[in-house]
Design a protein around this motif. Sequence first.
Motif, PDB file in Angstrom:
ATOM      1  N   LEU A  58      10.363   1.538   2.831  1.00 32.85           N
ATOM      2  CA  LEU A  58       9.124   2.125   2.321  1.00 32.85           C
ATOM      3  C   LEU A  58       9.285   2.612   0.891  1.00 32.85           C
ATOM      4  O   LEU A  58       8.372   2.475   0.078  1.00 32.85           O
ATOM      5  N   SER A  59      10.433   3.169   0.572  1.00 30.41           N
ATOM      6  CA  SER A  59      10.689   3.632  -0.789  1.00 30.41           C
ATOM      7  C   SER A  59      10.683   2.463  -1.768  1.00 30.41           C
ATOM      8  O   SER A  59      10.060   2.523  -2.835  1.00 30.41           O
ATOM      9  N   THR A  60      11.339   1.374  -1.416  1.00 27.60           N
ATOM     10  CA  THR A  60      11.379   0.185  -2.259  1.00 27.60           C
ATOM     11  C   THR A  60       9.987  -0.413  -2.427  1.00 27.60           C
ATOM     12  O   THR A  60       9.579  -0.767  -3.539  1.00 27.60           O
ATOM     13  N   LEU A  61       9.258  -0.496  -1.338  1.00 24.24           N
ATOM     14  CA  LEU A  61       7.898  -1.036  -1.381  1.00 24.24           C
ATOM     15  C   LEU A  61       7.006  -0.181  -2.270  1.00 24.24           C
ATOM     16  O   LEU A  61       6.259  -0.699  -3.102  1.00 24.24           O
ATOM     17  N   PHE A  62       7.089   1.120  -2.120  1.00 24.12           N
ATOM     18  CA  PHE A  62       6.293   2.047  -2.922  1.00 24.12           C
ATOM     19  C   PHE A  62       6.635   1.907  -4.404  1.00 24.12           C
ATOM     20  O   PHE A  62       5.745   1.871  -5.263  1.00 24.12           O
ATOM     21  N   ASP A  63       7.929   1.796  -4.716  1.00 24.74           N
ATOM     22  CA  ASP A  63       8.359   1.627  -6.108  1.00 24.74           C
ATOM     23  C   ASP A  63       7.840   0.325  -6.702  1.00 24.74           C
ATOM     24  O   ASP A  63       7.394   0.287  -7.856  1.00 24.74           O
ATOM     25  N   HIS A  64       7.864  -0.749  -5.932  1.00 23.43           N
ATOM     26  CA  HIS A  64       7.357  -2.042  -6.422  1.00 23.43           C
ATOM     27  C   HIS A  64       5.854  -1.979  -6.688  1.00 23.43           C
ATOM     28  O   HIS A  64       5.366  -2.521  -7.675  1.00 23.43           O
ATOM     29  N   VAL A  65       5.113  -1.336  -5.808  1.00 23.36           N
ATOM     30  CA  VAL A  65       3.668  -1.209  -6.003  1.00 23.36           C
ATOM     31  C   VAL A  65       3.389  -0.405  -7.261  1.00 23.36           C
ATOM     32  O   VAL A  65       2.520  -0.771  -8.062  1.00 23.36           O
ATOM     33  N   LEU A  66       4.100   0.690  -7.458  1.00 18.00           N
ATOM     34  CA  LEU A  66       3.899   1.489  -8.654  1.00 18.00           C
ATOM     35  C   LEU A  66       4.247   0.709  -9.920  1.00 18.00           C
ATOM     36  O   LEU A  66       3.543   0.811 -10.941  1.00 18.00           O
TER      37      LEU A  66
END
Length: 71
Positions: A58-66
């Motif tokens: 989830l952290s990686t996904l959130f960072d990619h979206v940002l």
Amino acid sequence: MRDELQNQSDDQAQETGCGGREERGITTAEYAVGTAAGAGLAGLLYKMLTGGFGNELLSTLFDHVLDLLGI
């Protein structure tokens, strides 16, 4: 015409040993197997996502979206 089709259907059912009963849908045993499989998959996903793997994902996904949004 409808009676002819019904008679053909009855003849086919007798040939296959169905006794005139249609075999549509899934049976109770198949519902039980599907429910158990679904519950097992849900438990596995819950365990994965609440552990370290889920937090990292989830952290990686959130960072990619940002990053995509330029934030």
